[in-house]
Scaffold this active site. Sequence first.
Site, short mmCIF file in Angstrom:
data_model
loop_
_atom_site.label_atom_id
_atom_site.label_comp_id
_atom_site.label_asym_id
_atom_site.label_seq_id
_atom_site.Cartn_x
_atom_site.Cartn_y
_atom_site.Cartn_z
N CYS A 56 -22.86 -7.65 -18.68
CA CYS A 56 -21.61 -7.80 -17.93
C CYS A 56 -20.56 -6.86 -18.51
O CYS A 56 -20.38 -6.79 -19.72
CB CYS A 56 -21.05 -9.21 -18.07
SG CYS A 56 -22.01 -10.48 -17.26
N CYS A 75 -18.61 -13.01 -19.60
CA CYS A 75 -19.93 -13.10 -20.22
C CYS A 75 -19.91 -14.14 -21.35
O CYS A 75 -20.78 -15.01 -21.44
CB CYS A 75 -20.33 -11.73 -20.75
SG CYS A 75 -22.08 -11.54 -21.10
N GLY A 110 0.79 -1.23 0.00
CA GLY A 110 0.00 0.00 0.00
C GLY A 110 0.82 1.27 0.00
O GLY A 110 0.29 2.36 -0.18
N CYS A 170 -26.08 -12.99 -20.56
CA CYS A 170 -25.71 -14.31 -20.01
C CYS A 170 -26.44 -14.63 -18.71
O CYS A 170 -26.16 -15.65 -18.09
CB CYS A 170 -24.19 -14.39 -19.80
SG CYS A 170 -23.63 -13.45 -18.38
N CYS A 199 -27.68 -10.00 -16.04
CA CYS A 199 -27.08 -9.61 -17.31
C CYS A 199 -28.02 -10.00 -18.45
O CYS A 199 -28.53 -11.12 -18.50
CB CYS A 199 -25.72 -10.30 -17.48
SG CYS A 199 -25.03 -10.14 -19.14
#
Lengths: 266, 307
Positions: B269, B275, B35, B247, B244
């Site tokens: 998606c 997808c 970080g 899909c 979605c």
Amino acid sequence: MRESSTPVIADPDPILIAKNVTKHYGERIGCEDVSFSLWPGEVLGIVGESGSGKSTLLRCLAGIDRPTSGEILFRHEGEPISLFNIPEPTRRKLMRTEWGIVHQNPRDGLRMDVSAGGNVGERLMDRGDRHYGKIRRSAMEWLTRVEINEDRIDDRPRQFSGGMQQRLQIARVLVPEPRLVFMDEPTGGLDVSVQARLLDLLRVLVRDLGIAAVIVTHDLAVARLLTDRLMVMKGGYVVEEGLTDQVLDDPHHAYTQLLTSAVLAA
Amino acid sequence: MTMLQHDPDYNFGYLDEQTKRMIRRALLKAVAIPGYQVPFGSREMPLARGWGTGGIQITAALIGPEDRLKVIDQGADDTTNAVSIRRFFARVSGVATTEETSEASIIQTRHRIPEKPLDEGQILVYQVPQPEPLRKLEPSEVETRKMHAWAEYGAMHVRLYEDIARFGHVATTYSYPVMVNDRYVMSPTPIPKFDNPKMDDMPALQLFGAGREKRIYAIPPYTKVKSLDFEDHPFTIQSWTEPCALCAATDSYLDEVITDDHGGRMFVCSDSSYCEDRRAKGHIGKELAVAEALDYVDRGEGASHDA
């Protein structure tokens, strides 16, 4: 003359001790050889004309600027610690939790694009508070205490008048319940009636919370209203010191005499 | 895997070897301090800063002939930025590229984390526009570095406070700040906050490169990543009311796609590879036929789908 008089206060140990504090800007003197002690619950005024070294001294005392020589001791958890001999993160932490600074210009002390509630709440979040509801409640409480209407909590300081901004800054400084507050011309730039209300508010808050305060001002009326003791500065030196009434009513130094006689009788 | 020859006019991976070593040193430091933003000597790249030069430099420093590279932009493999960067590396390194998340050893990304969970051994490289999460609150770099050094992060919550005060909930939906390894507050780059939980305890190595701002940071595998929040306003991710349209996935991040100029739209998606994979396995969304008619997806791609 630079020796402190000893006021009668329950706590025998001073919260702040300045020892021969000197600040030079190159060849020029900022302040020279200033020593004093400040006890809990006491309000010390520093008066003097522009350029007399008041603000320089305040910046040293508050840990913002390092003095050229001399020492500043702050009593923390019973032990006096030397402000400029401790690591910077510790000093910054003390600055956030143990003391607060009220700037002359609220812009220097506030986040102008953050709401009033956020400004007051930041100090609590600094301390580790992570409960939104509680933070907001404390912020609300403090806004009420400084006479800002609760429905202004989500407004930004930009939308506030000068006097309100200054009161907001005071709330932000006082919310973590500091033990020591520094104020640099807290009433500068405000009109007389707003000044009077602000002074009244400050007096009540300082008395209620029992905090020690150092107030820099060029306004002797402010000094008389708020302070217990007074230091008069000229050219970087402290020329006179004593109880406020004593200094203002019976000034000894020629400069103090000039200063008190220059006040217009209302 | 067909081994392509890389363009002999360029060094392998475009950057010279000394620069790669410099970047690897920065990467090692970044991994050692999760970080923490490590400054590095960002180079001029053959595309404008702000177009992913930080991510490209990290990828260039890491890539070897055996790697398989996947590049996504907003989750999709076939958008301009993704296609250009993929082509760039195919030319200067000759490595194989793929659109399949699980096949890739290095995935360079802009704005998304793939839906398919990543594995050990994979590396996710983020393109970062603004690495400093405190920048909006504190313009001074000297000051923000001190704030990071001493973990003075109170101001960070002011941002969240402001959101709740104004909107009743945290309205930040992307670049949602996180706490890495209980120590550094980090910007996860403009990924939607939907992806934030994926960063936590991820088996893959996550590397972040900001070319213009000249910073590199990292999250080593299996590191704690926590999104900042309040006790009474816990962190939440976006959700959708419908699956979605292509899909029928209910667990993925959806993009809104406008289908005509009469207000027609569908939610699909954003991860195109995920997808397609689902469609190949026979999952069919309600509006797949509509999307095919619009040539939004290739016809007959869904194996069991009859157009």
